[in-house]
Design a protein around this motif. Sequence first.
Motif, PDB file in Angstrom:
ATOM      1  N   ASN A  77       0.841  -1.204   0.000  1.00  0.00           N
ATOM      2  CA  ASN A  77       0.000   0.000   0.000  1.00  0.00           C
ATOM      3  C   ASN A  77       0.881   1.261   0.000  1.00  0.00           C
ATOM      4  O   ASN A  77       2.113   1.154   0.106  1.00  0.00           O
ATOM      5  CB  ASN A  77      -1.002   0.030   1.180  1.00  0.00           C
ATOM      6  CG  ASN A  77      -0.334  -0.215   2.512  1.00  0.00           C
ATOM      7  OD1 ASN A  77       0.723   0.344   2.800  1.00  0.00           O
ATOM      8  ND2 ASN A  77      -0.944  -1.056   3.334  1.00  0.00           N
ATOM      9  N   GLY A  78       0.230   2.400  -0.126  1.00  0.00           N
ATOM     10  CA  GLY A  78       0.978   3.655  -0.171  1.00  0.00           C
ATOM     11  C   GLY A  78       1.653   3.966   1.157  1.00  0.00           C
ATOM     12  O   GLY A  78       2.745   4.547   1.202  1.00  0.00           O
ATOM     13  N   THR A  79       1.009   3.559   2.259  1.00  0.00           N
ATOM     14  CA  THR A  79       1.569   3.829   3.580  1.00  0.00           C
ATOM     15  C   THR A  79       2.898   3.091   3.763  1.00  0.00           C
ATOM     16  O   THR A  79       3.874   3.673   4.260  1.00  0.00           O
ATOM     17  CB  THR A  79       0.565   3.388   4.676  1.00  0.00           C
ATOM     18  OG1 THR A  79      -0.716   3.923   4.369  1.00  0.00           O
ATOM     19  CG2 THR A  79       1.000   3.853   6.039  1.00  0.00           C
ATOM     20  N   PHE A 104      -3.793  13.300   4.084  1.00  0.00           N
ATOM     21  CA  PHE A 104      -4.359  12.095   4.690  1.00  0.00           C
ATOM     22  C   PHE A 104      -3.400  11.638   5.784  1.00  0.00           C
ATOM     23  O   PHE A 104      -2.180  11.789   5.668  1.00  0.00           O
ATOM     24  CB  PHE A 104      -4.534  11.021   3.615  1.00  0.00           C
ATOM     25  CG  PHE A 104      -5.092   9.737   4.136  1.00  0.00           C
ATOM     26  CD1 PHE A 104      -6.360   9.684   4.694  1.00  0.00           C
ATOM     27  CD2 PHE A 104      -4.364   8.563   4.067  1.00  0.00           C
ATOM     28  CE1 PHE A 104      -6.883   8.493   5.191  1.00  0.00           C
ATOM     29  CE2 PHE A 104      -4.878   7.361   4.546  1.00  0.00           C
ATOM     30  CZ  PHE A 104      -6.146   7.333   5.108  1.00  0.00           C
ATOM     31  N   ASP A 191       4.856  12.512  -1.967  1.00  0.00           N
ATOM     32  CA  ASP A 191       3.728  11.634  -1.692  1.00  0.00           C
ATOM     33  C   ASP A 191       2.732  11.856  -2.828  1.00  0.00           C
ATOM     34  O   ASP A 191       1.878  12.751  -2.775  1.00  0.00           O
ATOM     35  CB  ASP A 191       3.114  11.970  -0.330  1.00  0.00           C
ATOM     36  CG  ASP A 191       1.886  11.118  -0.015  1.00  0.00           C
ATOM     37  OD1 ASP A 191       1.384  10.454  -0.938  1.00  0.00           O
ATOM     38  OD2 ASP A 191       1.432  11.134   1.147  1.00  0.00           O
ATOM     39  N   ALA A 193       0.540   9.706  -3.768  1.00  0.00           N
ATOM     40  CA  ALA A 193      -0.477   8.663  -3.584  1.00  0.00           C
ATOM     41  C   ALA A 193      -1.711   8.923  -4.447  1.00  0.00           C
ATOM     42  O   ALA A 193      -2.332   7.989  -4.943  1.00  0.00           O
ATOM     43  CB  ALA A 193      -0.884   8.593  -2.109  1.00  0.00           C
ATOM     44  N   GLU A 194      -2.046  10.223  -4.604  1.00  0.00           N
ATOM     45  CA  GLU A 194      -3.311  10.571  -5.264  1.00  0.00           C
ATOM     46  C   GLU A 194      -3.107  10.995  -6.716  1.00  0.00           C
ATOM     47  O   GLU A 194      -4.053  11.415  -7.372  1.00  0.00           O
ATOM     48  CB  GLU A 194      -3.950  11.727  -4.473  1.00  0.00           C
ATOM     49  CG  GLU A 194      -4.146  11.369  -3.012  1.00  0.00           C
ATOM     50  CD  GLU A 194      -4.546  12.553  -2.140  1.00  0.00           C
ATOM     51  OE1 GLU A 194      -4.659  13.678  -2.650  1.00  0.00           O
ATOM     52  OE2 GLU A 194      -4.729  12.334  -0.922  1.00  0.00           O
ATOM     53  N   SER A 215      -0.221   5.342  -4.509  1.00  0.00           N
ATOM     54  CA  SER A 215      -1.160   4.415  -3.858  1.00  0.00           C
ATOM     55  C   SER A 215      -2.133   3.866  -4.904  1.00  0.00           C
ATOM     56  O   SER A 215      -2.546   4.597  -5.813  1.00  0.00           O
ATOM     57  CB  SER A 215      -1.954   5.134  -2.768  1.00  0.00           C
ATOM     58  OG  SER A 215      -3.090   4.366  -2.398  1.00  0.00           O
ATOM     59  N   LYS A 220      -8.556   5.045  -5.457  1.00  0.00           N
ATOM     60  CA  LYS A 220      -7.638   5.850  -6.274  1.00  0.00           C
ATOM     61  C   LYS A 220      -7.956   5.722  -7.772  1.00  0.00           C
ATOM     62  O   LYS A 220      -8.798   4.916  -8.158  1.00  0.00           O
ATOM     63  CB  LYS A 220      -6.189   5.436  -5.998  1.00  0.00           C
ATOM     64  CG  LYS A 220      -5.741   5.704  -4.562  1.00  0.00           C
ATOM     65  CD  LYS A 220      -5.786   7.179  -4.216  1.00  0.00           C
ATOM     66  CE  LYS A 220      -5.187   7.521  -2.867  1.00  0.00           C
ATOM     67  NZ  LYS A 220      -5.827   6.869  -1.723  1.00  0.00           N
TER      68      LYS A 220
HETATM   69  C1  PLP Z   1      -1.867  11.678   0.456  1.00  0.00           C
HETATM   70  C2  PLP Z   1      -1.908  10.215   0.764  1.00  0.00           C
HETATM   71  N1  PLP Z   1      -0.811   9.629   1.268  1.00  0.00           N
HETATM   72  C3  PLP Z   1      -0.778   8.329   1.560  1.00  0.00           C
HETATM   73  C4  PLP Z   1      -1.869   7.517   1.354  1.00  0.00           C
HETATM   74  C5  PLP Z   1      -1.788   6.094   1.786  1.00  0.00           C
HETATM   75  O1  PLP Z   1      -2.030   5.184   0.776  1.00  0.00           O
HETATM   76  P1  PLP Z   1      -2.647   3.744   1.142  1.00  0.00           P
HETATM   77  O2  PLP Z   1      -4.072   3.944   1.491  1.00  0.00           O
HETATM   78  O3  PLP Z   1      -2.459   2.978  -0.129  1.00  0.00           O
HETATM   79  O4  PLP Z   1      -1.839   3.187   2.258  1.00  0.00           O
HETATM   80  C6  PLP Z   1      -3.048   8.089   0.824  1.00  0.00           C
HETATM   81  C7  PLP Z   1      -4.253   7.343   0.521  1.00  0.00           C
HETATM   82  O5  PLP Z   1      -4.906   6.574   0.909  1.00  0.00           O
HETATM   83  C8  PLP Z   1      -3.069   9.464   0.537  1.00  0.00           C
HETATM   84  O6  PLP Z   1      -4.176  10.033   0.060  1.00  0.00           O
END
Ligand code: PLP
Length: 388
Positions: A77-79, A104, A191, A193-194, A215, A220
């Motif tokens: 995942n993005g995190t 986020f 970041d 992610a979006e 992400s 997404k």
């Molecule tokens: C700005 C931002 N950073 C990080 C994330 C984390 O991604 P994930 O949900 O895939 O862990 C998200 C989204 O969910 C995000 O919007």
Amino acid sequence: MSEQSIAEKILLAIRATLNGTEGRFSLHEPKFSEKESVYVQDCMDSGFVSSVGKYVDRFEQMLAEYTGVRRAVAVVNGTSALHTALSLMGVGQNDEVLVPALTFVATANAVTYTGGLPHFIDCDEETLGVDPLKLENYLGDICQTGTQGCKNRLTGRRIKAIVVTHTFGHPVDLDPIEDLCRRFGLVLIEDAAEAIGSLYKGSHVGNRGDLSILSFNGNKTITTGGGGALLCNDDALGDLAKHVTTTAKVPHPWSYVHDRIGYNYRMPNINAALGCGQLEQLPSFIERKRSLARRYAAAFKAVPAVRFFQEPEYARSNYWLNAILLDTSIQDSRDDVLTLTNRQGIMTRPVWTLMHKLPMYQKNPRMDLTTSESIEKRLINIPSSPIL
Ligand SMILES: Cc1ncc(COP(=O)(O)O)c(C=O)c1O
């Protein structure tokens, strides 16, 4: 006849954009084609559904080609991508990392996982991303630069890095931020992610960060169910990112040797199979999302004191999540707008609660956050799916 309320005007503008159709509209839903079913079935037939298999390699290669980076590493995942990026860039115990207050929660949490402290910074209303000028003045006031990099005079801690977000897919102004990173000796992490499919001055976002992340969560622009990726332009760093996200196992036909503390963050092959099909559709998703944004922009022109947020002039945005900003004079109507639209089956949402207001981050260092605090009261996200 009584005059329409602001909430009614906004509801009508959204309905007009969605071709006046009745029915329920979510904020962002995925769109799948036959391709995804074929690839996922093929993956199941192969028996390689976890961390080894041809789809993970193919997905990484497609991602690198699409975004123009040298290396893409697919993760769960993005995190986890953010956590890995911060760790590899040397963020550790008691380091401060500059993070937007308007983001986020994962952006701030990933810093905390490393033992570091998110240090919250303000955004610019024109980009919804970090305000470079305000940051320059702030760093000028609080930073002591030396051989150790940048030290926060007020806390005595090192400020090691900055994470910038491309909020709702709109690229932040990277040139001045890169310049600040050079001057103050900060690591830059994007970041994104979006923001898959968004361009900054003609190049895909994620090309400027020392490491950047994407992400592929279900909400997404493209999804792998859950998923993310690290992006970089340094082959050695790409190899290292892949190594630590696959438990740092030393390649060998049978023995289990791990040469450092790694993470079980590798994207499973079955998710990557889904991702390959989604990436093939991405150009058409971006076209549809940009067309939806143009229709919203036209509809909201007629609504006084409401601004449909449009991409900064230097960018081509993927318009991941469309947003409207109420003028301060009508900001008290925000909850009426949310109530009316959601009651009518149109999913709308306020922006995230700002990071420094969350219980775990209330004592963290921060700069003046006036713009973020104003935007928090006035921003509403509206339906944005590529099927619309
Ligand atoms: C700005 C931002 N950073 C990080 C994330 C984390 O991604 P994930 O949900 O895939 O862990 C998200 C989204 O969910 C995000 O919007």
